[in-house]
Design a protein around this motif. Structure first.
Motif, short mmCIF file in Angstrom:
data_model
loop_
_atom_site.label_atom_id
_atom_site.label_comp_id
_atom_site.label_asym_id
_atom_site.label_seq_id
_atom_site.Cartn_x
_atom_site.Cartn_y
_atom_site.Cartn_z
N ASP A 65 33.09 36.37 75.52
CA ASP A 65 33.77 35.63 76.77
C ASP A 65 34.76 34.94 76.15
O ASP A 65 34.63 33.90 75.36
CB ASP A 65 32.51 34.35 77.00
CG ASP A 65 32.80 33.63 78.10
OD1 ASP A 65 34.11 33.72 78.73
OD2 ASP A 65 32.01 32.54 78.61
N ASP A 67 36.76 32.95 77.37
CA ASP A 67 36.88 31.70 78.02
C ASP A 67 36.39 30.60 76.95
O ASP A 67 36.79 29.37 77.04
CB ASP A 67 36.20 31.46 79.30
CG ASP A 67 36.89 32.29 80.31
OD1 ASP A 67 37.94 32.64 80.42
OD2 ASP A 67 36.03 32.53 81.36
N LEU A 68 35.74 31.11 76.01
CA LEU A 68 35.34 30.22 74.68
C LEU A 68 36.57 29.61 74.24
O LEU A 68 36.48 28.57 73.35
CB LEU A 68 34.33 31.06 73.99
CG LEU A 68 32.92 31.10 74.35
CD1 LEU A 68 32.24 32.07 73.52
CD2 LEU A 68 32.35 29.84 74.81
N GLU A 70 39.32 28.59 75.07
CA GLU A 70 39.96 27.46 75.89
C GLU A 70 38.92 26.13 75.37
O GLU A 70 39.58 25.09 75.23
CB GLU A 70 39.95 27.37 77.38
CG GLU A 70 40.99 28.48 77.93
CD GLU A 70 41.14 28.57 79.32
OE1 GLU A 70 41.12 27.72 79.79
OE2 GLU A 70 41.52 29.71 79.53
N ARG A 71 37.85 26.22 75.08
CA ARG A 71 36.88 25.29 74.69
C ARG A 71 37.00 24.92 73.31
O ARG A 71 36.80 23.75 72.70
CB ARG A 71 35.36 25.56 75.19
CG ARG A 71 35.32 25.52 76.71
CD ARG A 71 33.89 25.95 77.12
NE ARG A 71 32.96 25.21 76.18
CZ ARG A 71 31.62 25.71 76.33
NH1 ARG A 71 31.25 26.72 76.66
NH2 ARG A 71 30.73 24.88 75.25
N PHE A 72 37.19 25.82 72.53
CA PHE A 72 36.98 25.63 71.06
C PHE A 72 38.33 26.01 70.08
O PHE A 72 38.21 25.72 69.11
CB PHE A 72 35.90 26.78 70.50
CG PHE A 72 34.60 26.18 71.07
CD1 PHE A 72 33.93 24.99 70.87
CD2 PHE A 72 34.11 27.00 71.89
CE1 PHE A 72 32.62 24.68 71.33
CE2 PHE A 72 32.63 26.52 72.62
CZ PHE A 72 31.97 25.71 72.27
N SER A 74 42.49 26.43 68.91
CA SER A 74 43.64 25.48 68.93
C SER A 74 44.43 25.71 70.33
O SER A 74 44.22 26.99 70.90
CB SER A 74 44.50 25.66 67.87
OG SER A 74 45.04 26.79 67.55
N VAL A 78 45.23 29.69 72.06
CA VAL A 78 44.92 29.86 73.62
C VAL A 78 46.16 30.62 74.12
O VAL A 78 45.97 31.52 75.11
CB VAL A 78 44.43 28.65 74.12
CG1 VAL A 78 44.42 28.80 75.70
CG2 VAL A 78 42.97 28.16 73.66
N TRP A 97 38.10 34.76 66.08
CA TRP A 97 37.08 34.20 65.91
C TRP A 97 36.51 34.42 64.32
O TRP A 97 35.91 33.70 63.47
CB TRP A 97 35.93 34.70 66.81
CG TRP A 97 34.55 34.18 66.61
CD1 TRP A 97 33.37 34.62 66.07
CD2 TRP A 97 33.98 32.89 67.42
NE1 TRP A 97 32.31 33.71 66.23
CE2 TRP A 97 32.93 32.65 66.78
CE3 TRP A 97 34.58 32.08 68.22
CZ2 TRP A 97 31.96 31.55 67.30
CZ3 TRP A 97 34.01 30.91 68.76
CH2 TRP A 97 32.54 30.86 68.27
N ASP A 116 39.01 23.86 66.73
CA ASP A 116 40.44 23.65 67.18
C ASP A 116 41.40 22.90 66.31
O ASP A 116 42.37 22.49 66.62
CB ASP A 116 40.51 23.07 68.56
CG ASP A 116 39.85 21.86 68.51
OD1 ASP A 116 39.20 21.03 67.66
OD2 ASP A 116 39.84 20.98 69.66
#
Length: 145
Positions: A65, A67-68, A70-72, A74, A78, A97, A116
């Motif tokens: 995903d 989109d992870l 954007e949450r986690f 830097s 992103v 990752w 991040d």
């Protein structure tokens, strides 16, 4: 490990975990560090003499995903992922990752280090940049990925 510590039988090794759960060698007093990772059909072990080590492996077929990020990740990571063609994002996400997991494992503090708070730069093919502001430049230059 006994291959690197002559005279130490396999049953003599004693392990313990640090406050964040990373296992380490307690006895004998051999100057070694190790890390272990696994994924579908693959187990890998990294062993070093006198240095910290972190390793992570992920299956390239793993569903992701992105989109992870954007949450986690830097902001620069992103932006990098967003700049890629859609077909290349999943692979780049897995690369970032695994680098991030290997780094926090080497530090021995796991996810207590926000993902991040440091970055990897994959914009140059064949090169992994590590422009980490959280480390002194002197320390950062010794990290290898």
């Amino acid at each position: 490990m006994s291959l690197y510590a002559p005279g130490v039988a396999p049953q003599q090794w004693v392990f313990a975990s640090n406050a964040w759960g990373k296992p380490a060698i307690v006895a004998p007093g051999a100057p070694m560090a190790f890390n272990l990772s696994h994924t579908e059909g693959l187990v890998t072990l990294a062993l070093t003499l006198e240095n910290s080590v972190g390793i992570d492996v992920e299956s390239r077929q793993r569903t992701t995903d992105t989109d992870l990020a954007e949450r986690f990740f830097s902001a620069s990571e992103v932006r990098y992922l967003s700049s890629l063609p859609t077909a290349e994002r999943a692979s780049a996400f897995i690369s970032l990752w695994t680098l991030k997991e290997a780094y926090i494992k080497a530090c021995g503090q796991g996810l207590s280090i926000p993902l991040d708070s440091f970055s990897f730069d994959l914009t140059t093919p064949g090169r992994i940049g590590f422009p980490c502001q959280a480390l002194e430049p002197f320390e950062a230059r010794y990290w290898r990925f």
